[in-house]
Each structure stands twice: as C-alpha cells, then as structure tokens.
Design an enzyme around this catalytic site. Structure first.
Site, PDB file in Angstrom:
ATOM      1  N   GLU A  45       3.007  -8.243   8.320  1.00 33.84           N
ATOM      2  CA  GLU A  45       3.006  -6.769   8.320  1.00 33.84           C
ATOM      3  C   GLU A  45       4.047  -6.212   7.359  1.00 33.84           C
ATOM      4  O   GLU A  45       4.376  -5.031   7.412  1.00 33.84           O
ATOM      5  CB  GLU A  45       3.263  -6.269   9.745  1.00 33.84           C
ATOM      6  CG  GLU A  45       2.245  -6.762  10.759  1.00 33.84           C
ATOM      7  CD  GLU A  45       0.813  -6.556  10.271  1.00 33.84           C
ATOM      8  OE1 GLU A  45       0.044  -7.537  10.261  1.00 33.84           O
ATOM      9  OE2 GLU A  45       0.482  -5.423   9.859  1.00 33.84           O
ATOM     10  N   PRO A  71       0.809  -1.224   0.000  1.00 33.02           N
ATOM     11  CA  PRO A  71       0.000   0.000   0.000  1.00 33.02           C
ATOM     12  C   PRO A  71       0.844   1.277   0.000  1.00 33.02           C
ATOM     13  O   PRO A  71       0.364   2.352  -0.291  1.00 33.02           O
ATOM     14  CB  PRO A  71      -0.818  -0.122   1.294  1.00 33.02           C
ATOM     15  CG  PRO A  71      -0.812  -1.568   1.625  1.00 33.02           C
ATOM     16  CD  PRO A  71       0.510  -2.081   1.167  1.00 33.02           C
TER      17      PRO A  71
HETATM   18  N1  LIG Z   1      -3.119  -2.708  -1.647  1.00 34.06           N
HETATM   19  C1  LIG Z   1      -1.946  -3.282  -2.041  1.00 34.06           C
HETATM   20  N2  LIG Z   1      -1.302  -3.009  -3.196  1.00 34.06           N
HETATM   21  O1  LIG Z   1      -0.185  -3.776  -3.212  1.00 34.06           O
HETATM   22  N3  LIG Z   1      -0.113  -4.542  -2.114  1.00 34.06           N
HETATM   23  C2  LIG Z   1      -1.176  -4.268  -1.365  1.00 34.06           C
HETATM   24  C3  LIG Z   1      -1.521  -4.881  -0.066  1.00 34.06           C
HETATM   25  O2  LIG Z   1      -2.580  -4.542   0.448  1.00 34.06           O
HETATM   26  N4  LIG Z   1      -0.697  -5.793   0.563  1.00 34.06           N
HETATM   27  C4  LIG Z   1      -1.096  -6.351   1.854  1.00 34.06           C
HETATM   28  C5  LIG Z   1       0.001  -6.229   2.852  1.00 34.06           C
HETATM   29  N5  LIG Z   1       1.227  -6.843   2.358  1.00 34.06           N
HETATM   30  C6  LIG Z   1       2.305  -6.843   3.386  1.00 34.06           C
HETATM   31  C7  LIG Z   1       2.675  -5.451   3.840  1.00 34.06           C
HETATM   32  C8  LIG Z   1       2.010  -4.883   4.933  1.00 34.06           C
HETATM   33  C9  LIG Z   1       2.357  -3.605   5.331  1.00 34.06           C
HETATM   34  C10 LIG Z   1       3.369  -2.926   4.647  1.00 34.06           C
HETATM   35  C11 LIG Z   1       3.974  -3.555   3.564  1.00 34.06           C
HETATM   36  N6  LIG Z   1       3.622  -4.807   3.179  1.00 34.06           N
HETATM   37  C12 LIG Z   1       1.669  -6.221   1.119  1.00 34.06           C
HETATM   38  C13 LIG Z   1       0.588  -6.299   0.056  1.00 34.06           C
END
Ligand SMILES: Nc1nonc1C(=O)N1CCN(Cc2ccccn2)CC1
Length: 250
Positions: A120, A93
């Site tokens: 996370e 995100p």
């Molecule tokens: N919306 C989205 N567009 O790309 N990825 C997402 C998305 O929601 N996700 C869920 C959490 N994941 C793990 C995470 C959690 C917190 C910080 C970084 N990474 C990544 C992928």
C-alpha cells in the site's frame, strides 16, 4: 562525451528491469553506456532471519506498507551509488501526472533515484524526508512502481543525445510536439480492398509533409481537442486544420 543518464532504482523486484535493459532502444542505450541503470533491493538491507520488507499500518486496515528501515537504507545506498546528488522520485498515483512536458522537465537531471513502491505504499515521513518529487504515469492502480519506473526510464532515455539512431530521431523530429501522430501505411498498396492514400505514392515530398501534418492536426482535433488549446499553431498549421475541419463530415 554525451551526457549519460544515471538511474538508481529501489525495488523489491529488480529482475523486472530486464524488460528495458534487455530489449530495443533502451538495451542499446545501456550497451552504449548512455543509460546506466543499477538496482537496490530493500531486502538486501534487512537483518532479520525472514528478511522482512513489509510492515503493518498504524491505525489498522487491510494491506501492508514497505518497512521503513530497509527502504530508507536502500534509498540511501542508491543515492550514494548513483552519486552526483540525484533527484529522488517516488512513483505513485498521488504524483504529478507524467506527460511529454514532464519528461522534458525531468531530462534536466543527469542522475535520478526512482523508488518503486509495493503493497500500500510507503510511510509518509519517508516521502517527506527522502523523496524530492512524486510522479504518476496515470490514474489507474498498478501492483507496484516498477512498471511506472520503467515507463519513465524509457521516455527519459529517448531524450539522451545519441540514444535514438538516425531513423528514430528523424521520426521524433517529424513528430510535431504536442500533436497526435498521423496515420502510417506500408505494403501492400491495397489491404482488404482499402488503398494507401495516393498522396503517399506521389513522390511529392512537400505534399506528403503537408498531408501528414494535416492528418496529425485533424486527428488531434477529433480525438484530443484539449491538446490544441495549449498549442500556438503556425499559419500553415492553422490553414491545414481549418481545411480539415471544413472537409470533415461529422
Ligand atoms: N499509477 C501509478 N503511477 O505511478 N505509480 C502508480 C501505481 O499505480 N503504483 C501502484 C501502487 N504502488 C504503491 C503505492 C500504493 C498506494 C500509495 C502509494 N504507493 C505505487 C505505484
């Protein structure tokens, strides 16, 4: 030989990617070797008895992060496996919001490694050291990066010459870049008392083209007016939109 798209994916759930390799346009792309997809699972790079892939966050708090060592080993293996100095992308995100312009930009890379995070997320130092670009598919929180990675792969595969058959590519070509799509109709001619717009039954192909273009312009104006501000409309498009606006009863 068309430039194939080589994708390496780092994921704890590699079987999820059957959703794109086993169905439709992307399945055919894989069969035609226009899309080559390989997965690398951090769990295969663990050395402890429990095959641990998560780790606790410094500073405490809820949730876990992806354990650094197996993750970095999987990323390194994926980069090696895909070869050709791939662009390494982390889906999260916190990334740049993906849209068709972003898809066009990413289409310049013939080999990619997509890192699908779970829990996370991943250690910031891994992002700084191993990740080239961070991308988001939208401002909502999912359970992992696998679906975002598949969304990106699907959109990128459609940009590879030869992936879209004549039918699909003709449809894409008719789609005026940056506009919403026009309404579509098929049998029956009357559905719940509502008839198909008569122009579509007229056989007058230029009238039909103009009607579809006007509908696309009008819908974009009504539903996503901000998309129009970035577009340089042709004289015909401007005239059709002006006519749509004049006829529209707010
Ligand atoms: N919306 C989205 N567009 O790309 N990825 C997402 C998305 O929601 N996700 C869920 C959490 N994941 C793990 C995470 C959690 C917190 C910080 C970084 N990474 C990544 C992928």
């Amino acid at each position: 030989m068309a430039q194939a798209l080589q994708v390496g994916v780092v994921s704890l759930f590699p079987d999820m990617f059957q959703a794109i390799t086993e169905y439709g346009v992307t399945r055919r792309a894989v069969e035609q070797q226009l899309l080559q997809l390989h997965t690398w699972n951090p769990r295969d790079f663990t050395h402890d008895k429990h095959r641990t892939v998560d780790d606790r966050p410094y500073g405490g708090g809820p949730g876990m992060l992806m354990m650094v060592e197996p993750l970095r080993a999987a990323i390194a293996a994926a980069k090696e496996g895909v070869g050709d100095n791939p662009r390494v992308i982390y889906l999260s995100p916190q990334g740049k919001k993906l849209d068709q312009q972003g898809v066009q930009y990413l289409s310049q890379f013939s080999s990619l490694v997509l890192v699908a995070g779970r829990y996370e997320g991943i250690d910031e130092r891994v992002i700084e050291a191993d990740i080239d670009e961070e991308w988001s598919i939208g401002d909502f929180v999912l359970s992992g990066g696998e679906l975002p990675a598949m969304v990106m792969i699907d959109a990128l595969a459609r940009q590879v010459p030869g992936v879209l058959g004549h039918q699909d590519s003709a449809a894409e070509d008719s789609f005026v870049a940056g506009l919403l799509d026009c309404p579509h109709y098929t049998r029956p001619e009357t559905l719940d008392g509502k008839k198909v717009p008569s122009v579509l039954l007229s056989g007058n192909h230029d009238k039909i083209r103009q009607w579809r273009l006007q509908q696309a312009l009008g819908r974009t104006w009504l539903r996503r007016p901000e998309l129009l501000t970035d577009l340089a409309l042709t004289d015909e498009q401007q005239r059709l939109l002006d006519e749509f606006k004049a006829n529209y009863q707010l």
